[in-house]
Design a protein around this motif. Structure first.
Motif, short mmCIF file in Angstrom:
data_model
loop_
_atom_site.label_atom_id
_atom_site.label_comp_id
_atom_site.label_asym_id
_atom_site.label_seq_id
_atom_site.Cartn_x
_atom_site.Cartn_y
_atom_site.Cartn_z
N TYR A 1 0.81 -1.21 0.00
CA TYR A 1 0.00 0.00 0.00
C TYR A 1 0.84 1.26 0.00
O TYR A 1 0.33 2.38 -0.10
CB TYR A 1 -0.92 0.03 1.23
N CYS A 2 2.17 1.13 0.11
CA CYS A 2 3.06 2.27 0.35
C CYS A 2 3.46 2.96 -0.94
O CYS A 2 3.98 2.31 -1.87
CB CYS A 2 4.30 1.81 1.11
N LEU B 1 -1.37 -6.69 4.75
CA LEU B 1 -0.68 -5.42 4.54
C LEU B 1 0.80 -5.59 4.23
O LEU B 1 1.51 -4.62 3.97
CB LEU B 1 -0.83 -4.53 5.78
N LEU C 1 -7.02 3.58 5.25
CA LEU C 1 -6.22 3.10 4.13
C LEU C 1 -6.75 3.68 2.82
O LEU C 1 -7.95 3.64 2.56
CB LEU C 1 -6.29 1.56 4.07
N LEU D 1 -5.94 3.72 -1.49
CA LEU D 1 -5.22 3.01 -2.56
C LEU D 1 -4.52 4.05 -3.43
O LEU D 1 -5.14 4.74 -4.23
CB LEU D 1 -6.20 2.18 -3.39
N THR E 1 1.11 1.60 -6.67
CA THR E 1 1.30 0.61 -5.61
C THR E 1 0.62 -0.69 -6.04
O THR E 1 -0.34 -0.68 -6.82
CB THR E 1 0.68 1.07 -4.27
N PHE F 1 -1.44 -2.48 -4.36
CA PHE F 1 -2.85 -2.43 -3.96
C PHE F 1 -3.69 -1.67 -4.98
O PHE F 1 -4.87 -1.95 -5.17
CB PHE F 1 -2.99 -1.78 -2.58
N TYR F 2 -3.09 -0.68 -5.62
CA TYR F 2 -3.82 0.11 -6.62
C TYR F 2 -4.01 -0.71 -7.90
O TYR F 2 -5.08 -0.67 -8.52
CB TYR F 2 -3.06 1.40 -6.93
#
Length: 387
Positions: A29-30, A143, A203, A205, A209, A211-212
């Motif tokens: 997610y970073c 995560l 959180l 997105l 990343t 997650f995106y």
């Protein structure tokens, strides 16, 4: 707003941001400028580069003391005690620190060791920010975090025993597959650890990343709203005050470094990809800087660490100011806009009046203040200033 003219800028307080780019692993997610470790960190070389970087920016100090230092990343707690001692010594030899300078270091619970952190405190660190995110094993795995709940609890308990001014725990909500009960349970466990400061944010997105690119299943809007509403009440009942959109603190334990950001103060940024913001009254301008982003080119920069330095356009200043200042829950003096931006309050008077009518701000003759409604719809509130 293109025809607006600057009046007289005032020098705001000055902070220092130090970026340490390495992590054990990059979380999905970073979107921060962080890099997974490949071998040992070149500590001595990097610390020397940081000090050289700071020396190259000395003209931006303009006679001010450093009011706060924030060592972020990445995972700065991967550094050795000797490296942090060398860094702090180099900073103190280069710039003047205020007598009550807040010095924060970000830490991962998986890197917390008693002897090491006692050494960091002896080197001058007086505030820790521990990235817990969750105390649920399943959530931590999703995560990509490298610590487990027990390590996080021990890290917080150890921070309580250190001679620190304060410490912060970072927690997120709205996590993949999170339910109302698990979201509130996380927060209740965080409160039970009794940190003086608690960052509690949802959180998001972020582009670029994992997650995106492959979004996980996130809670519904209804669940998110309930977590926000009930979580806020839990924090207030426990004696925490919300002083910023996602920051809660016991009275007197607000993060001074972040307050300087949010009140549109100045900060020098050193290290890979570090950002800075500097007011230059003599030139009647505000500039932003970005340093070389990747570790290898940064280490090879040889005193030319600036990737980019740009003046903030006059017609962008109202948005820049409110993007920061409107995050705070406390009243803002109308005059602050003038001496932080150099623009007349008349420039934003229509905007303030409109927000007051819509109930997103309270407004009187001397101050404006975001309402609960305004904080909850922050992006929509400031959007008109970016047109």
């Amino acid at each position: 707003m293109a025809d607006m003219q600057l009046t007289r800028l005032a020098l705001p307080p000055l902070s220092l941001y130090v970026h340490v780019p390495w992590c054990v692993e990059k979380c999905p997610y970073c979107d921060f400028n962080s890099h997974a470790m490949r071998g040992d960190i070149p500590e001595q070389q990097y610390v020397q580069a940081l000090i050289n970087d700071l020396r190259a920016d000395l003209a931006w100090v303009q006679g001010r003391e450093i009011r706060s230092i924030f060592i972020g990343g990445g995972t700065p707690s991967l550094l050795s005690v000797a490296a942090v001692e060398s860094l702090m010594r180099g900073i103190k030899d280069t710039v003047a620190l205020s007598h009550d300078c807040e010095v924060t270091m970000e830490a991962n619970p998986g890197t917390v060791e008693a002897d090491k952190f006692a050494g960091f405190v002896a080197a001058g660190i007086n505030r820790l920010s521990i990235g817990v995110q969750s105390l649920q094993s399943e959530q931590l795995n999703l995560l990509g975090r490298i610590h487990d709940p027990l390590q996080a609890i021990r890290a917080a308990q150890f921070a309580q025993q250190l001679p620190l001014k304060s410490f912060n725990l970072d927690f997120m909500h709205g996590l993949p597959q999170q339910q109302l009960t698990t979201g509130l349970d996380d927060l209740q466990q965080a409160i039970a650890l009794a940190p003086p400061h608690l960052s509690w944010y949802q959180l998001t997105l972020e582009p670029n990343t994992p997650f995106y690119r492959q979004p996980p299943q996130l809670p519904s809007e209804e669940v998110l709203e309930e977590i926000n509403t009930q979580g806020h009440q839990l924090l207030c009942d426990a004696g925490y005050q919300r002083y910023e959109i996602s920051a809660y603190a016991k009275p007197g334990f607000e993060c001074q470094h972040n307050l300087n950001y949010w009140t549109f103060g100045d900060y020098i940024g050193i290290g890979c990809g570090a950002h800075g913001k500097i007011t230059q009254p003599e030139q009647q301008r505000i500039i932003r800087s970005v340093k070389v982003t990747a570790p290898t080119p940064y280490l090879a920069a040889r005193n030319n660490y600036r990737l980019r330095v740009e003046q903030v356009a006059t017609d962008e200043l109202p948005f820049e100011y409110f993007m920061n200042r409107a995050r705070l829950c406390q009243p803002a003096p109308l005059k602050e806009f003038e001496y932080r931006t150099g623009l007349s309050i008349d420039v934003i008077e229509p905007f303030l009046q409109q927000q007051a009518k819509q109930g997103t701000m309270n407004l009187d003759q001397t101050n404006w203040q975001m309402t609960e409604l305004g904080l909850n719809f922050f992006n929509q509130v400031i959007a008109p200033l970016s047109d």
